[in-house]
Design a protein around this motif. Sequence first.
Motif, PDB file in Angstrom:
ATOM      1  N   THR A  10       0.934  -1.142  -0.422  1.00 22.53           N
ATOM      2  CA  THR A  10       0.175   0.363  -0.108  1.00 22.53           C
ATOM      3  C   THR A  10       1.134   1.273  -0.008  1.00 22.53           C
ATOM      4  O   THR A  10       0.471   2.311  -0.590  1.00 22.53           O
ATOM      5  N   ASP A  11       1.880   1.164   0.073  1.00 21.02           N
ATOM      6  CA  ASP A  11       2.863   2.005   0.292  1.00 21.02           C
ATOM      7  C   ASP A  11       3.491   2.581  -0.702  1.00 21.02           C
ATOM      8  O   ASP A  11       4.627   3.410  -1.085  1.00 21.02           O
ATOM      9  N   LEU A  12       3.542   1.572  -1.352  1.00 17.59           N
ATOM     10  CA  LEU A  12       4.835   1.362  -2.909  1.00 17.59           C
ATOM     11  C   LEU A  12       4.369   2.982  -3.941  1.00 17.59           C
ATOM     12  O   LEU A  12       5.299   3.479  -4.482  1.00 17.59           O
ATOM     13  N   PHE A  13       3.153   2.325  -3.888  1.00 16.87           N
ATOM     14  CA  PHE A  13       2.449   3.985  -4.865  1.00 16.87           C
ATOM     15  C   PHE A  13       3.957   5.170  -4.181  1.00 16.87           C
ATOM     16  O   PHE A  13       4.457   5.822  -5.294  1.00 16.87           O
ATOM     17  N   ARG A  14       2.862   5.238  -3.185  1.00 21.13           N
ATOM     18  CA  ARG A  14       3.323   6.721  -2.091  1.00 21.13           C
ATOM     19  C   ARG A  14       4.989   6.620  -2.494  1.00 21.13           C
ATOM     20  O   ARG A  14       5.741   7.859  -2.481  1.00 21.13           O
ATOM     21  N   ILE A  15       5.627   5.623  -2.114  1.00 20.39           N
ATOM     22  CA  ILE A  15       6.836   5.315  -2.007  1.00 20.39           C
ATOM     23  C   ILE A  15       7.524   6.283  -2.956  1.00 20.39           C
ATOM     24  O   ILE A  15       8.560   7.007  -3.621  1.00 20.39           O
ATOM     25  N   PHE A  16       7.432   4.961  -4.370  1.00 21.30           N
ATOM     26  CA  PHE A  16       8.117   5.998  -5.118  1.00 21.30           C
ATOM     27  C   PHE A  16       7.933   6.926  -6.421  1.00 21.30           C
ATOM     28  O   PHE A  16       8.651   7.666  -6.956  1.00 21.30           O
ATOM     29  N   PHE A  17       5.992   6.888  -6.011  1.00 27.03           N
ATOM     30  CA  PHE A  17       5.749   9.065  -6.514  1.00 27.03           C
ATOM     31  C   PHE A  17       7.048  10.072  -5.925  1.00 27.03           C
ATOM     32  O   PHE A  17       7.363  11.041  -6.744  1.00 27.03           O
ATOM     33  N   ALA A  18       6.563  10.034  -4.770  1.00 32.82           N
ATOM     34  CA  ALA A  18       7.653  10.593  -3.868  1.00 32.82           C
ATOM     35  C   ALA A  18       8.689  11.188  -4.078  1.00 32.82           C
ATOM     36  O   ALA A  18       9.241  11.835  -4.000  1.00 32.82           O
ATOM     37  N   LEU A  19       9.628   9.709  -4.549  1.00 31.37           N
ATOM     38  CA  LEU A  19      10.917   9.471  -4.873  1.00 31.37           C
ATOM     39  C   LEU A  19      11.350  10.196  -5.946  1.00 31.37           C
ATOM     40  O   LEU A  19      12.386  10.400  -6.042  1.00 31.37           O
ATOM     41  N   GLY A  20      10.164   9.801  -7.195  1.00 32.75           N
ATOM     42  CA  GLY A  20      10.467  10.109  -8.357  1.00 32.75           C
ATOM     43  C   GLY A  20      10.245  11.995  -8.235  1.00 32.75           C
ATOM     44  O   GLY A  20      11.020  12.227  -8.918  1.00 32.75           O
ATOM     45  N   VAL A  21       9.182  12.387  -7.631  1.00 31.26           N
ATOM     46  CA  VAL A  21       9.848  13.940  -7.043  1.00 31.26           C
ATOM     47  C   VAL A  21      10.633  14.699  -7.063  1.00 31.26           C
ATOM     48  O   VAL A  21      11.111  15.394  -7.270  1.00 31.26           O
ATOM     49  N   ALA A  22      10.815  13.779  -5.874  1.00 26.12           N
ATOM     50  CA  ALA A  22      12.521  14.025  -4.853  1.00 26.12           C
ATOM     51  C   ALA A  22      13.505  13.874  -5.971  1.00 26.12           C
ATOM     52  O   ALA A  22      13.932  15.224  -5.800  1.00 26.12           O
ATOM     53  N   ALA A  23      13.889  12.609  -6.654  1.00 21.52           N
ATOM     54  CA  ALA A  23      14.820  12.645  -7.922  1.00 21.52           C
ATOM     55  C   ALA A  23      14.823  13.611  -8.771  1.00 21.52           C
ATOM     56  O   ALA A  23      16.078  14.197  -9.316  1.00 21.52           O
ATOM     57  N   LEU A  24      13.939  14.315  -9.273  1.00 15.19           N
ATOM     58  CA  LEU A  24      13.462  15.186  -9.939  1.00 15.19           C
ATOM     59  C   LEU A  24      13.688  16.525  -9.962  1.00 15.19           C
ATOM     60  O   LEU A  24      14.380  17.242 -10.029  1.00 15.19           O
ATOM     61  N   LEU A  25      13.524  16.642  -8.562  1.00 16.99           N
ATOM     62  CA  LEU A  25      13.849  18.131  -7.935  1.00 16.99           C
ATOM     63  C   LEU A  25      14.916  18.419  -7.763  1.00 16.99           C
ATOM     64  O   LEU A  25      15.724  19.033  -7.493  1.00 16.99           O
ATOM     65  N   GLN A  26      15.753  16.904  -7.212  1.00 18.77           N
ATOM     66  CA  GLN A  26      16.742  17.508  -6.851  1.00 18.77           C
ATOM     67  C   GLN A  26      18.193  17.211  -7.940  1.00 18.77           C
ATOM     68  O   GLN A  26      19.123  18.380  -7.372  1.00 18.77           O
ATOM     69  N   GLU A  27      17.259  16.868  -9.147  1.00 14.41           N
ATOM     70  CA  GLU A  27      18.651  17.298 -10.524  1.00 14.41           C
ATOM     71  C   GLU A  27      17.851  18.864 -10.864  1.00 14.41           C
ATOM     72  O   GLU A  27      19.062  18.931 -11.399  1.00 14.41           O
ATOM     73  N   MET A  28      17.793  18.790 -10.772  1.00  9.05           N
ATOM     74  CA  MET A  28      16.677  19.884 -11.817  1.00  9.05           C
ATOM     75  C   MET A  28      16.637  21.778 -10.719  1.00  9.05           C
ATOM     76  O   MET A  28      16.928  22.075 -10.868  1.00  9.05           O
ATOM     77  N   PHE A  29      17.291  21.606  -9.591  1.00  8.64           N
ATOM     78  CA  PHE A  29      17.396  22.489  -8.645  1.00  8.64           C
ATOM     79  C   PHE A  29      18.364  23.371  -8.979  1.00  8.64           C
ATOM     80  O   PHE A  29      19.571  22.145  -8.782  1.00  8.64           O
ATOM     81  N   PRO A  30      17.807  24.659  -9.023  1.00  2.00           N
ATOM     82  CA  PRO A  30      19.089  25.076  -9.497  1.00  2.00           C
ATOM     83  C   PRO A  30      20.811  25.008  -7.799  1.00  2.00           C
ATOM     84  O   PRO A  30      20.793  25.294  -7.337  1.00  2.00           O
ATOM     85  N   VAL A  31      21.777  25.735  -8.607  1.00  2.00           N
ATOM     86  CA  VAL A  31      22.911  25.352  -7.564  1.00  2.00           C
ATOM     87  C   VAL A  31      23.055  26.860  -6.895  1.00  2.00           C
ATOM     88  O   VAL A  31      23.984  27.562  -8.321  1.00  2.00           O
ATOM     89  N   ILE A  32      23.045  28.187  -6.057  1.00  2.00           N
ATOM     90  CA  ILE A  32      23.344  29.111  -6.227  1.00  2.00           C
ATOM     91  C   ILE A  32      23.929  29.401  -5.873  1.00  2.00           C
ATOM     92  O   ILE A  32      24.935  28.430  -4.722  1.00  2.00           O
TER      93      ILE A  32
END
Length: 179
Positions: A5-27
């Motif tokens: 029941t948690d796998l969908f939420r885990i993978f969705f949250a990790l997918g969004v986090a991976a995208l943010l981590q890759e796209m977040f600019p270094v200021i």
Amino acid sequence: MRLDTDLFRIFFALGVAALLQEMFPVIPLVPAKPGFLTAVALYYALTRPWPVALTALTWAGALTDLQDGLPLFCTIGFLLVAYGAVRLMQRLFLTATVAHGAVLVAGMAAAQTLWTRLCVGVGGWSLLWQTLAAAGYAAHAGLVAGGLGFSFCGLLDRVSGSERPVKEDNGIGWTETDQ
């Protein structure tokens, strides 16, 4: 709570986090990338039983290693050690609030920077100040990642219905007041 029941939420949250981590600019103010994957992993370490938490930790560590070009078990090893520390702190004082998450991820981001530098082999006395400066910048970025990560994961839990509603002070549940 079952793992499936948690796998969908885990993978969705990790997918969004991976995208943010890759796209977040270094200021220039904070020259470190926020560890959104670490924030998600630590959220699940605080809020879920060990099989679910270890699943989230393993995938977050593998995604971080793949994104940053690190040796495969570098971040996974760190997150497993961090899991033990988080479980110990959870018994003493730590809950899964946004403020606790921001402070926790800030501390873990500094420790993760040191761990990663040891894992990769960057070190030496001449680079000691650079390593400490990188850990300080990582702590600042960890405040951002922890606040956003714990907020997003908490919102995801509330929207999906996996978090039980809290009763109000007068004893009337939130579902009974909306009639």
